[in-house]
Scaffold this motif. Sequence first.
Motif, PDB file in Angstrom:
ATOM      1  N   PRO A 241      16.562   4.729  15.205  1.00 14.83           N
ATOM      2  CA  PRO A 241      15.357   5.361  15.257  1.00 14.83           C
ATOM      3  C   PRO A 241      14.174   4.932  16.052  1.00 14.83           C
ATOM      4  O   PRO A 241      14.300   4.221  16.750  1.00 14.83           O
ATOM      5  N   SER A 242      13.156   6.163  16.514  1.00 18.59           N
ATOM      6  CA  SER A 242      12.304   5.904  17.339  1.00 18.59           C
ATOM      7  C   SER A 242      11.215   4.751  17.051  1.00 18.59           C
ATOM      8  O   SER A 242      11.214   4.603  15.727  1.00 18.59           O
ATOM      9  N   SER A 243      10.559   4.159  17.899  1.00 22.77           N
ATOM     10  CA  SER A 243       9.633   3.352  17.561  1.00 22.77           C
ATOM     11  C   SER A 243       8.648   3.738  16.643  1.00 22.77           C
ATOM     12  O   SER A 243       7.919   2.981  15.780  1.00 22.77           O
ATOM     13  N   SER A 244       8.173   5.179  16.847  1.00 26.74           N
ATOM     14  CA  SER A 244       6.968   5.735  15.918  1.00 26.74           C
ATOM     15  C   SER A 244       7.734   6.014  14.536  1.00 26.74           C
ATOM     16  O   SER A 244       7.006   5.833  13.457  1.00 26.74           O
ATOM     17  N   THR A 245       8.915   6.256  14.319  1.00 25.97           N
ATOM     18  CA  THR A 245       9.428   6.264  13.022  1.00 25.97           C
ATOM     19  C   THR A 245       9.550   4.913  12.493  1.00 25.97           C
ATOM     20  O   THR A 245       9.257   4.775  11.214  1.00 25.97           O
ATOM     21  N   VAL A 246       9.990   3.962  12.908  1.00 26.27           N
ATOM     22  CA  VAL A 246       9.813   2.556  12.444  1.00 26.27           C
ATOM     23  C   VAL A 246       8.412   2.259  12.103  1.00 26.27           C
ATOM     24  O   VAL A 246       8.209   1.605  11.010  1.00 26.27           O
ATOM     25  N   SER A 247       7.612   2.452  12.929  1.00 25.70           N
ATOM     26  CA  SER A 247       6.220   2.047  12.692  1.00 25.70           C
ATOM     27  C   SER A 247       5.565   2.943  11.429  1.00 25.70           C
ATOM     28  O   SER A 247       4.946   2.376  10.647  1.00 25.70           O
ATOM     29  N   ARG A 248       5.941   4.091  11.325  1.00 23.22           N
ATOM     30  CA  ARG A 248       5.433   5.031  10.122  1.00 23.22           C
ATOM     31  C   ARG A 248       5.967   4.251   8.854  1.00 23.22           C
ATOM     32  O   ARG A 248       5.439   4.201   7.814  1.00 23.22           O
ATOM     33  N   THR A 249       7.441   3.958   9.020  1.00 24.27           N
ATOM     34  CA  THR A 249       8.199   3.417   8.026  1.00 24.27           C
ATOM     35  C   THR A 249       7.491   1.871   7.401  1.00 24.27           C
ATOM     36  O   THR A 249       7.358   1.603   6.316  1.00 24.27           O
ATOM     37  N   VAL A 250       7.156   1.374   8.666  1.00 25.94           N
ATOM     38  CA  VAL A 250       6.566  -0.044   8.250  1.00 25.94           C
ATOM     39  C   VAL A 250       5.138   0.067   7.544  1.00 25.94           C
ATOM     40  O   VAL A 250       4.790  -0.522   6.494  1.00 25.94           O
ATOM     41  N   ILE A 251       4.592   1.159   7.977  1.00 24.71           N
ATOM     42  CA  ILE A 251       3.024   1.393   7.627  1.00 24.71           C
ATOM     43  C   ILE A 251       3.033   1.770   6.111  1.00 24.71           C
ATOM     44  O   ILE A 251       2.452   1.303   5.035  1.00 24.71           O
ATOM     45  N   LEU A 252       4.035   2.614   5.668  1.00 25.35           N
ATOM     46  CA  LEU A 252       4.444   3.221   4.400  1.00 25.35           C
ATOM     47  C   LEU A 252       4.731   2.054   3.509  1.00 25.35           C
ATOM     48  O   LEU A 252       4.263   1.771   2.304  1.00 25.35           O
ATOM     49  N   LEU A 253       5.429   1.034   3.922  1.00 23.58           N
ATOM     50  CA  LEU A 253       5.894  -0.076   3.051  1.00 23.58           C
ATOM     51  C   LEU A 253       4.700  -0.972   2.979  1.00 23.58           C
ATOM     52  O   LEU A 253       4.802  -1.322   1.798  1.00 23.58           O
ATOM     53  N   LEU A 254       3.815  -1.348   3.956  1.00 19.85           N
ATOM     54  CA  LEU A 254       2.739  -2.126   3.629  1.00 19.85           C
ATOM     55  C   LEU A 254       1.573  -1.275   2.813  1.00 19.85           C
ATOM     56  O   LEU A 254       1.145  -2.203   1.792  1.00 19.85           O
ATOM     57  N   ARG A 255       1.685  -0.096   2.623  1.00 16.01           N
ATOM     58  CA  ARG A 255       0.808   0.501   1.856  1.00 16.01           C
ATOM     59  C   ARG A 255       1.504   0.372   0.592  1.00 16.01           C
ATOM     60  O   ARG A 255       0.695   0.357  -0.508  1.00 16.01           O
ATOM     61  N   VAL A 256       2.590   0.515   0.273  1.00 18.69           N
ATOM     62  CA  VAL A 256       3.245   0.249  -1.138  1.00 18.69           C
ATOM     63  C   VAL A 256       3.164  -1.040  -1.819  1.00 18.69           C
ATOM     64  O   VAL A 256       2.652  -1.250  -2.923  1.00 18.69           O
ATOM     65  N   LEU A 257       3.255  -1.915  -0.584  1.00 17.78           N
ATOM     66  CA  LEU A 257       3.234  -3.363  -1.169  1.00 17.78           C
ATOM     67  C   LEU A 257       1.482  -3.779  -1.523  1.00 17.78           C
ATOM     68  O   LEU A 257       1.190  -4.441  -2.606  1.00 17.78           O
ATOM     69  N   THR A 258       0.728  -3.090  -0.435  1.00 20.77           N
ATOM     70  CA  THR A 258      -0.691  -3.209  -1.214  1.00 20.77           C
ATOM     71  C   THR A 258      -1.184  -2.298  -2.504  1.00 20.77           C
ATOM     72  O   THR A 258      -1.798  -3.108  -3.225  1.00 20.77           O
ATOM     73  N   PHE A 259      -0.491  -1.277  -2.816  1.00 27.36           N
ATOM     74  CA  PHE A 259      -0.696  -0.549  -4.099  1.00 27.36           C
ATOM     75  C   PHE A 259      -0.337  -1.574  -5.064  1.00 27.36           C
ATOM     76  O   PHE A 259      -0.707  -1.644  -5.974  1.00 27.36           O
ATOM     77  N   VAL A 260       0.925  -2.098  -5.030  1.00 27.39           N
ATOM     78  CA  VAL A 260       1.675  -2.823  -6.253  1.00 27.39           C
ATOM     79  C   VAL A 260       0.759  -4.274  -6.373  1.00 27.39           C
ATOM     80  O   VAL A 260       0.453  -4.469  -7.545  1.00 27.39           O
ATOM     81  N   PHE A 261       0.240  -4.829  -5.179  1.00 25.13           N
ATOM     82  CA  PHE A 261      -0.484  -6.060  -5.495  1.00 25.13           C
ATOM     83  C   PHE A 261      -2.167  -5.584  -6.023  1.00 25.13           C
ATOM     84  O   PHE A 261      -2.439  -6.283  -7.205  1.00 25.13           O
ATOM     85  N   LEU A 262      -2.465  -4.599  -5.740  1.00 24.29           N
ATOM     86  CA  LEU A 262      -3.737  -4.002  -6.268  1.00 24.29           C
ATOM     87  C   LEU A 262      -3.586  -3.670  -7.632  1.00 24.29           C
ATOM     88  O   LEU A 262      -4.673  -3.997  -8.609  1.00 24.29           O
ATOM     89  N   LEU A 263      -2.603  -3.121  -8.044  1.00 23.02           N
ATOM     90  CA  LEU A 263      -2.200  -2.739  -9.481  1.00 23.02           C
ATOM     91  C   LEU A 263      -2.169  -3.880 -10.332  1.00 23.02           C
ATOM     92  O   LEU A 263      -2.606  -4.009 -11.449  1.00 23.02           O
ATOM     93  N   ILE A 264      -1.420  -4.804  -9.959  1.00 17.61           N
ATOM     94  CA  ILE A 264      -1.107  -6.090 -10.637  1.00 17.61           C
ATOM     95  C   ILE A 264      -2.615  -6.655 -10.828  1.00 17.61           C
ATOM     96  O   ILE A 264      -2.915  -7.351 -11.924  1.00 17.61           O
ATOM     97  N   ALA A 265      -3.112  -6.859  -9.715  1.00 18.12           N
ATOM     98  CA  ALA A 265      -4.657  -7.535  -9.652  1.00 18.12           C
ATOM     99  C   ALA A 265      -5.616  -6.859 -10.779  1.00 18.12           C
ATOM    100  O   ALA A 265      -6.390  -7.658 -11.299  1.00 18.12           O
ATOM    101  N   LEU A 266      -5.593  -5.456 -10.743  1.00 18.96           N
ATOM    102  CA  LEU A 266      -6.368  -4.685 -11.658  1.00 18.96           C
ATOM    103  C   LEU A 266      -5.918  -5.061 -13.028  1.00 18.96           C
ATOM    104  O   LEU A 266      -6.675  -5.144 -13.951  1.00 18.96           O
TER     105      LEU A 266
END
Length: 169
Positions: A5-30
């Motif tokens: 995969p291209s570096s931009s595809t990897v970068s977009r996937t990593v950003i999505l993964l980080l956003r999902v992790l942020t979402f999960v941590f904020l949900l549990i904190a809430l």
Amino acid sequence: MDSAPSSSTVSRTVILLLRVLTFVFLLIALILIAVTRVTEDTTDGPVEAKFTDIHAYRYMISTIIVGFVYNLMQMVLSIINVVSGKRVCGDFGYVFDFFGDKIMSYFLISGSAAGYGASEDLHTFFKAQDLPFNSFFAKANASASLLLVGFICNAIASIFTSFALPKKA
């Protein structure tokens, strides 16, 4: 032929993964801060404490909710970006991601710091008054810690969005 995969595809996937992790941590904190309530029997009768009684906890929950909504919107945009390979907002999306992630990171860390600081100060005060609210402050500290981890995930996503900005500016 290697189809890496291209570096931009990897970068977009990593950003999505980080956003999902942020979402999960904020949900549990809430959830954790919203259910934080305790009633202790004292010599003067039962004393109840809940997160709405403390202004710093109300600020913390507001930062969690704002971060939650922002991150939910960014997750949807990231999913569209990963699946289609196209940005919904065009090149303006890079600037929006950059500034939005920076502002949201600072907002999340301020909520975490407010919650943690209030927990430590009030725990010390209540301990000096011989009021046993240990479980209340432990839950509030856990929520503030999860908010801190959510901040870290959002801050790392912010770094990735800053890498994309010079290429598109």
